[in-house]
Design an enzyme around this catalytic site. Structure first.
Site, short mmCIF file in Angstrom:
data_model
loop_
_atom_site.label_atom_id
_atom_site.label_comp_id
_atom_site.label_asym_id
_atom_site.label_seq_id
_atom_site.Cartn_x
_atom_site.Cartn_y
_atom_site.Cartn_z
CG HIS A 18 1.03 0.59 10.44
ND1 HIS A 18 2.10 1.39 10.76
CD2 HIS A 18 1.43 -0.12 9.35
CE1 HIS A 18 3.09 1.17 9.91
NE2 HIS A 18 2.70 0.24 9.05
CG HIS A 62 1.89 -3.61 5.63
ND1 HIS A 62 2.32 -2.69 4.71
CD2 HIS A 62 2.29 -3.16 6.85
CE1 HIS A 62 2.99 -1.72 5.34
NE2 HIS A 62 2.98 -1.98 6.64
CG HIS A 70 8.56 4.05 7.55
ND1 HIS A 70 8.30 2.70 7.67
CD2 HIS A 70 9.87 4.19 7.85
CE1 HIS A 70 9.42 2.06 8.02
NE2 HIS A 70 10.39 2.95 8.13
CG HIS A 81 6.66 1.89 12.50
ND1 HIS A 81 7.48 2.91 12.12
CD2 HIS A 81 6.23 1.31 11.35
CE1 HIS A 81 7.56 2.93 10.81
NE2 HIS A 81 6.80 1.97 10.32
CG ASP A 122 4.31 -2.11 10.74
OD1 ASP A 122 3.73 -2.33 9.65
OD2 ASP A 122 5.50 -1.79 10.81
CG HIS A 165 7.18 -11.06 4.99
ND1 HIS A 165 7.15 -10.49 3.74
CD2 HIS A 165 7.44 -10.05 5.85
CE1 HIS A 165 7.38 -9.19 3.85
NE2 HIS A 165 7.56 -8.90 5.12
#
Ligand SMILES: [Zn+2]
Length: 452
Positions: free
Chosen positions: A74, A76, A193, A241, A307, A311
Site C-alpha cells: 500500500h 501512494h 478501504h 489499514h 499506506d 504531502h
C-alpha cells in the site's frame, strides 16, 4: 506458474549452473535464523540454500543477518498529476529500496484516477526506466464495461467505500455485494478501504487528531465490514489499514486478509497535535492502539503495510481542518519494526511473515522467502546499527516524518535479483524496476498459516 512457496524443492532438476554469487551468514530460512550459504544464479534467483555452496564468488555477511526483502501492499507515489514536492515514482521507489521494500503496490487514486486500461498503461509508462524497485499497479473498479480489460492489465483492484482524492464516487451500500461478486469472477486480488461515510460526524471541522478520530470513528470501520463480510466465494479480499483489534478479530474469524500500518500500530491520536498526524482512517486512542499492537505482536495481523501517502510540507502546514490526510512511511516501516525486534518487543518471525512473506504471496510473487526458486531480493541487516529517525536524513521530497526521533534500524544492504541496490545504507542501484502482475494465485500458505 504455481506458488514456489508450496514446494521447497529446487525450481529445476537440471544440473545447477555455476552460481553468480554466494551469500554466507545467518539467514532467515524455514522460519528461523540459521547459518547457511545462499547460491544465486545468473537470473537473480535463489538456486539453492544449504551448508556449503561452491563455484562462485562468496560474500560472508559477518555478524549481520540475511532476511528476505519486504513487499509493501500500500503506497501512494502521487503520479501522474501529483506534486513532485510530495513524491514521484522515481523518489518513492528509492525510499522503498532504502527501507528494505523490494515491491510496492501503487494505489489508483492519482490524477487522473486509474479507472481504465489506458490510464493504467499511462501509469505503467511512468514506472519504466524510473523505478528503483518493482511496482504492482492497482486499478479502481468504476465503469463496469472497463472491468474485463482492466483486470487483464492491472495487478490488483482497490475499492474505496468512502470518497477519497480523485475518487469521489463510491458504491452505495446496496451495490456492494454485486460489485464484490463481479470482482470475484475477474480473479484479481481486491483491497478495500473500509470506512462507512454514513458513520462520519456530519459538519465537523476537526482541529486535532483526537477530533479527527471522533469525526471518523472506529464504528465507521466496523460498519464497513458489515458490508464486506462474509465475502462472496472466490473473492481474494484484503482490507487496508485496519485500526482496531475488534476489526482485526472479525477479519481473522472470516479468514480475510488485512493489513495494519506502522502509524496505527505506533502512534495514537495524542502523539502529536498538528496535521502531520492527520490520516485516513484516523489515528485512534492510546487504548485502541495498544490493543492493535498486542494483536500484531501475537501474529494475528497478517500483513504490515505503510499506506505511504506523502504531502508537501506546505500542504501539511495548513490549518488542521484544511490539511490533506496521509503521511510518508515506506522508508521507515521496516526500520521502525526492526527496532522493536531489537528491543525484544516483537518476534522476528512475526515481522518477516507480516512484512515479507504474506504480502508477496498476496501479490502472487516469488519473493519474501529465502528458498530455491525465489528471487534473490534480500536484505543484510545489522541489528546493532541503531539510529534515530530525522526527516533531514530521510529521502522523501516532502521532508517530514511523524516519527521524528524514533529509534530505527535501516538495512545495510538490499539485493534485488542478486544485484546490490543499497550498499552501506546508500542507494547504489539503477532504475530497472518493472511493473509486475500476479504470477500465481496464493497457495494455501498465504492465509492458512495465519489462521492457526
Ligand atoms: Zn492509502
Amino acid at each position: 506458474m504455481t506458488d514456489p512457496g508450496e514446494d521447497d524443492a529446487p525450481a529445476s532438476s537440471a544440473r545447477p549452473e555455476r552460481p553468480e554469487l554466494i551469500l554466507a551468514g545467518r539467514a532467515w530460512v524455514r522460519g528461523r535464523l540459521q547459518p547457511v550459504e545462499i547460491a544465486i544464479d545468473g537470473n537473480g534467483r535463489i538456486a539453492s540454500v544449504g551448508k556449503v555452496r561452491t563455484g562462485g564468488p562468496r560474500r560472508d555477511v559477518g555478524d549481520a543477518v540475511i532476511l528476505p526483502a519486504a513487499t509493501d501492499l500500500h503506497v501512494h507515489l502521487r503520479e501522474p498529476g501529483g506534486s513532485p514536492e510530495a513524491e514521484t515514482i522515481a523518489t518513492g521507489t528509492v525510499e522503498a529500496a532504502l527501507g528494505g521494500v523490494t515491491l510496492v503496490g501503487e494505489m489508483p487514486n492519482t490524477r487522473p484516477a486509474v479507472t481504465d486500461a489506458d490510464r493504467l498503461e499511462e501509469k505503467a509508462r511512468l514506472v519504466t526506466g524510473r523505478a528503483a524497485v518493482d511496482v504492482l499497479l492497482y486499478a479502481s473498479p468504476g465503469e463496469p464495461r472497463a472491468l474485463p480489460r482492466l483486470a487483464r492489465a492491472a495487478g490488483a483492484f482497490k475499492l474505496y467505500l468512502s470518497p477519497t482524492t480523485e475518487i469521489e464516487e463510491v458504491p452505495v451500500p446496496e451495490e456492494v455485494p454485486k460489485l464484490l461478486s463481479r470482482l470475484a469472477e475477474l480473479g484479481l486480488p481486491l483491497t478495500v478501504h473500509a470506512e462507512d461515510p454514513t458513520r462520519f460526524l456530519p459538519g465537523a471541522t476537526p482541529g486535532s487528531p483526537a477530533e479527527w478520530n471522533a469525526a471518523r470513528p472506529p464504528s465507521a470501520e466496523n460498519s464497513a465490514l458489515d458490508r464486506l463480510l462474509p465475502p462472496p466465494p472466490g473473492l481474494r479480499l484484503h482490507v487496508a489499514h485496519v485500526t482496531s483489534a475488534r476489526a482485526a478479530a472479525r477479519l481473522r474469524a472470516a479468514g480475510v486478509s488485512f493489513e495494519a500500518t506502522p502509524h496505527h500500530l505506533f502512534l495514537s491520536d495524542r502523539s502529536g497535535s498538528d496535521a502531520r498526524f492527520k490520516v485516513n482512517p484516523p489515528l485512534r486512542s492510546e487504548a485502541d492502539r495498544r490493543e492493535l499492537w498486542a494483536a500484531f505482536r501475537r501474529g494475528e495481523v497478517p500483513c504490515l503495510a505503510s499506506d505511504h501517502a506523502p504531502h508537501a510540507r506546505t500542504a501539511k502546514e495548513l490549518p488542521f481542518s484544511a490539511a490533506p490526510s496521509g503521511m510518508p512511511g515506506v522508508e521507515t516501516m521496516l526500520p521502525l519494526a526492526f527496532a522493536r525486534v531489537r528491543a525484544g518487543e516483537l518476534e522476528l518471525a512475526t515481522l518477516v511473515a507480516a512484512a515479507c512473506d504474506r504480502p508477496a504471496r498476496w501479490f502472487g510473487q516469488p519473493l519474501g522467502r529465502i528458498a530455491p526458486g525465489h528471487r534473490a531480493n534480500l536484505l543484510i541487516v545489522d541489528f546493532r546499527a541503531r539510529s534515530r529517525l530525522a526527516a533531514g536524513r530521510l529521502h522523501a521530497p516532502c521532508g517530514w516524518t511523524a516519527f521524528e526521533g524514533w529509534e530505527a534500524i535501516f538495512p545495510r544492504e538490499h539485493y534485488r535479483d542478486g544485484e546490490r541496490i543499497v550498499a552501506e545504507g546508500e542507494y547504489v542501484g539503477r532504475p530497472t524496476g518493472t511493473v509486475v502482475r500476479p504470477e500465481f494465485a496464493p497457495g494455501a500458505s498465504a492465509l492458512d498459516r495465519y489462521r492457526t
